[in-house]
Scaffold this active site. Structure first.
Site, PDB file in Angstrom:
ATOM      1  N   HIS A  16       0.859  -1.191   0.000  1.00 39.09           N
ATOM      2  CA  HIS A  16       0.000   0.000   0.000  1.00 39.09           C
ATOM      3  C   HIS A  16       0.894   1.239   0.000  1.00 39.09           C
ATOM      4  CE1 HIS A  16      -3.254  -2.737   1.870  1.00 39.09           C
ATOM      5  NE2 HIS A  16      -3.448  -2.619   0.569  1.00 39.09           N
ATOM      6  N   ARG A  58      -3.213   4.742  -2.145  1.00 42.57           N
ATOM      7  CA  ARG A  58      -3.044   3.401  -1.572  1.00 42.57           C
ATOM      8  C   ARG A  58      -2.794   2.327  -2.626  1.00 42.57           C
ATOM      9  NH1 ARG A  58      -5.548  -0.079   2.703  1.00 42.57           N
ATOM     10  NH2 ARG A  58      -6.535  -1.879   1.718  1.00 42.57           N
ATOM     11  N   TYR A 116      -9.810  -7.591  10.702  1.00 44.05           N
ATOM     12  CA  TYR A 116     -11.125  -7.775  10.062  1.00 44.05           C
ATOM     13  C   TYR A 116     -10.991  -8.819   8.968  1.00 44.05           C
ATOM     14  CZ  TYR A 116      -8.871  -3.981   7.355  1.00 44.05           C
ATOM     15  OH  TYR A 116      -7.974  -3.195   6.668  1.00 44.05           O
ATOM     16  N   GLU A 169       1.432  -4.834  11.066  1.00 42.43           N
ATOM     17  CA  GLU A 169       0.875  -3.477  10.982  1.00 42.43           C
ATOM     18  C   GLU A 169       1.715  -2.645  11.941  1.00 42.43           C
ATOM     19  OE1 GLU A 169      -1.509  -2.147   9.153  1.00 42.43           O
ATOM     20  OE2 GLU A 169      -2.430  -3.907   8.232  1.00 42.43           O
ATOM     21  N   ASN A 190      -3.390  -5.819  -2.196  1.00 39.76           N
ATOM     22  CA  ASN A 190      -3.557  -6.821  -1.142  1.00 39.76           C
ATOM     23  C   ASN A 190      -4.977  -7.410  -1.127  1.00 39.76           C
ATOM     24  OD1 ASN A 190      -2.145  -8.292   0.816  1.00 39.76           O
ATOM     25  ND2 ASN A 190      -3.112  -7.148   2.475  1.00 39.76           N
ATOM     26  N   ARG A 191      -5.677  -7.257  -2.249  1.00 40.63           N
ATOM     27  CA  ARG A 191      -6.977  -7.928  -2.447  1.00 40.63           C
ATOM     28  C   ARG A 191      -6.987  -8.634  -3.804  1.00 40.63           C
ATOM     29  NH1 ARG A 191      -6.890  -5.979   1.848  1.00 40.63           N
ATOM     30  NH2 ARG A 191      -8.486  -4.929   3.080  1.00 40.63           N
ATOM     31  N   ARG A 247       0.809   4.505   0.533  1.00 36.55           N
ATOM     32  CA  ARG A 247       0.907   5.590   1.517  1.00 36.55           C
ATOM     33  C   ARG A 247       1.556   5.176   2.838  1.00 36.55           C
ATOM     34  NH1 ARG A 247      -5.605   6.273   2.316  1.00 36.55           N
ATOM     35  NH2 ARG A 247      -6.098   4.241   3.234  1.00 36.55           N
ATOM     36  N   GLU A 248       1.833   3.868   3.000  1.00 38.52           N
ATOM     37  CA  GLU A 248       2.364   3.343   4.257  1.00 38.52           C
ATOM     38  C   GLU A 248       3.899   3.384   4.232  1.00 38.52           C
ATOM     39  OE1 GLU A 248       0.361  -0.457   4.512  1.00 38.52           O
ATOM     40  OE2 GLU A 248      -1.609   0.498   4.354  1.00 38.52           O
ATOM     41  N   HIS A 277       3.036  -3.509   6.740  1.00 30.42           N
ATOM     42  CA  HIS A 277       1.989  -2.518   6.490  1.00 30.42           C
ATOM     43  C   HIS A 277       1.978  -1.493   7.635  1.00 30.42           C
ATOM     44  CE1 HIS A 277      -0.207  -4.938   3.364  1.00 30.42           C
ATOM     45  NE2 HIS A 277       0.503  -5.908   3.942  1.00 30.42           N
ATOM     46  N   ALA A 278       1.058  -0.549   7.562  1.00 28.65           N
ATOM     47  CA  ALA A 278       0.816   0.399   8.649  1.00 28.65           C
ATOM     48  C   ALA A 278      -0.607   0.936   8.463  1.00 28.65           C
ATOM     49  CB  ALA A 278       1.815   1.560   8.577  1.00 28.65           C
ATOM     50  N   TYR A 279      -1.268   1.291   9.527  1.00 28.40           N
ATOM     51  CA  TYR A 279      -0.817   1.377  10.895  1.00 28.40           C
ATOM     52  C   TYR A 279      -1.833   0.649  11.779  1.00 28.40           C
ATOM     53  CZ  TYR A 279      -4.455   5.008  11.069  1.00 28.40           C
ATOM     54  OH  TYR A 279      -5.661   5.684  10.983  1.00 28.40           O
TER      55      TYR A 279
END
Length: 441
Positions: free
Chosen positions: A200, A258, A380, A402, A275-276, A202-203, A328-330
């Site tokens: 992603h 992202r 989730y 994360e 990541n999907r 922006r991480e 990843h974050a956050y």
């Protein structure tokens, strides 16, 4: 009397002229506030924890209508009673949203009151931008794609005994997908660990950690018996930036981008959530079929060249690779499969003990607590994730970190926190790796 023409001004050669002007040009560039202009002026980041189902439903409707940028959780569908919800809202929409939340008696906290100021502070376009041009490579600042790729080239040249750089494919926009193979070269068969960062865009703390890991490995190989054992007995495949197009875009156009940057023929929206996009319960719960959504699963599994290239490499080396780690974050969590369903993995006890020891090692440095457990129940439910795919393809230890923090800074983790974040994470990764060496599966 003849009039004489005035003597021409002495000609100043171009190169000395440029040298004279260069400090002024550099000063002007350094003085620019941001490559993003003022696009985030007045934007806010709010935290809402709905106290009941009615509040959650109201927040969902408002988020959809105002097209907010959801920072936590990953999708509007995850907004529920008691779930921490961090939303970025534009200046205009905050004038609608805040009074409505007050009227509906829904409590909220302002995490970031002026996003523009926060972006300018974090993205290093002032003093820290100047630090990038000094001799030596700093691991305590964020680096652009070009800087990271130059760093990879440099290590490949200067540490050829332990580092080998190679390319697994090209991105949608044609950028090379570089990976560093780290470890003592040996004729013997060696197990391997895959590490990727920046799925992603922006991480930014993810790519910072990948670089930190390589630095620590090279600097402590001679002095640290554990690191020497790791590099002698294993190979590490490290991909500092998975989503190269998106990462570049987050530096030049939109700090909070992202997804990938692929084009959609039917919609003007760009990109897929990398990541999907993996072939494991693809596009089921926790993924969106709409191209404009941040969790868009793509038109088909492995539609993104970045995902396809990495999946191909992992499939090819699946017998060798024993651990898959993605950063990843956050949220401050250490997650393991499954993401797509509530179920216990067959080697649960081994993976669980590795996670338990890793978060304890991490906490021992600065007291930072990480939650750990199956991704579905700890974070989730989401389908099509790289971690689940790796596990389903025979990699017994599959984890997603994360990293810091839990929302105070969110995606804008200050550069001053790179070192502590990476230092503690390093202990967790070493712990997982030593666990792998002691008793695999």
């Amino acid at each position: 009397m003849e009039l004489q023409a005035a003597a021409p001004a002495p000609f100043l050669p171009l190169r000395p002229l440029l040298l004279l002007l260069l400090p002024l040009l550099l000063q002007a560039v350094a003085g620019r506030s941001s490559p993003y202009g003022n696009r985030y002026a007045g934007d806010k980041v709010l935290r809402v924890v709905p106290e009941n189902e009615k509040a959650a439903k109201t927040l969902k409707i408002l988020s959809q209508q105002l097209e907010v940028d959801l920072w936590q959780p990953g999708s509007i569908s995850y907004i529920s009673k008691g779930a921490v919800t961090d939303i970025r809202v534009s200046r205009n929409n905050s004038q609608i949203l805040l009074p409505y939340l007050q009227q509906a008696n829904i409590q909220y906290t302002v995490l970031i009151s002026d996003l523009q100021k926060a972006v300018e502070k974090q993205s290093g376009l002032g003093s820290s931008r100047n630090r990038r041009s000094l001799p030596g490579y700093s691991y305590e600042i964020y680096h652009s794609l070009e800087e990271i790729q130059s760093w990879m080239y440099h290590l490949n040249k200067t540490h050829s005994d332990l580092v080998h750089m190679f390319c697994v494919g090209k991105s949608y926009e044609g950028r090379p997908l570089f990976v560093l193979k780290l470890g003592k070269r040996s004729r013997l068969y060696k197990k391997a660990v895959w590490i990727d960062c920046g799925i992603h865009a922006r991480e930014w703390i993810g790519p910072a950690f990948c670089q930190w890991f390589v630095k620590e490995a090279l600097q402590t190989y001679q002095s640290d018996p554990a690191m020497r054992r790791m590099l002698n007995q294993l190979y590490f495949y490290i991909m500092p930036i998975f989503n190269v197009d998106g990462y570049h875009f987050s530096w030049t156009q939109d700090r909070f981008w992202r997804k990938t940057r692929s084009k959609n023929s039917r919609f003007r929206c760009h990109g897929v959530d990398a990541n999907r996009n993996w072939k494991v319960k693809w596009c089921e719960e926790g993924a969106s079929t709409h191209p404009c959504d941040d969790t868009y699963c793509g038109p088909f599994p492995e539609s993104e060249p970045e995902v396809k290239a990495v999946a191909h490499f992992l499939r090819k080396h699946r017998k060798q690779i024993k651990a898959y780690l993605s950063f990843h974050a956050y949220a401050q969590m250490l997650l393991y499969p499954y993401s797509y369903k509530y179920a216990t993995i067959p080697n649960f006890s081994c993976v669980e003990s590795a996670a338990f020891n890793a978060v304890n090692a991490l906490q021992s440095v600065y007291g930072i607590r990480y939650r750990y457990g199956p991704a579905s129940s700890t974070l989730y439910v989401s389908s099509g994730s790289s971690m689940d795919w790796a596990y389903k393809n025979g990699i017994p230890y599959a984890f997603a970190f994360e990293l810091r923090d839990t929302g105070h800074f969110g995606f804008l983790l200050p550069e001053t926190l790179i070192k502590p974040t990476c230092t503690e994470t390093m202990l967790a990764v070493k712990n997982i790796t030593m666990h792998l060496l002691k008793k695999c599966h």
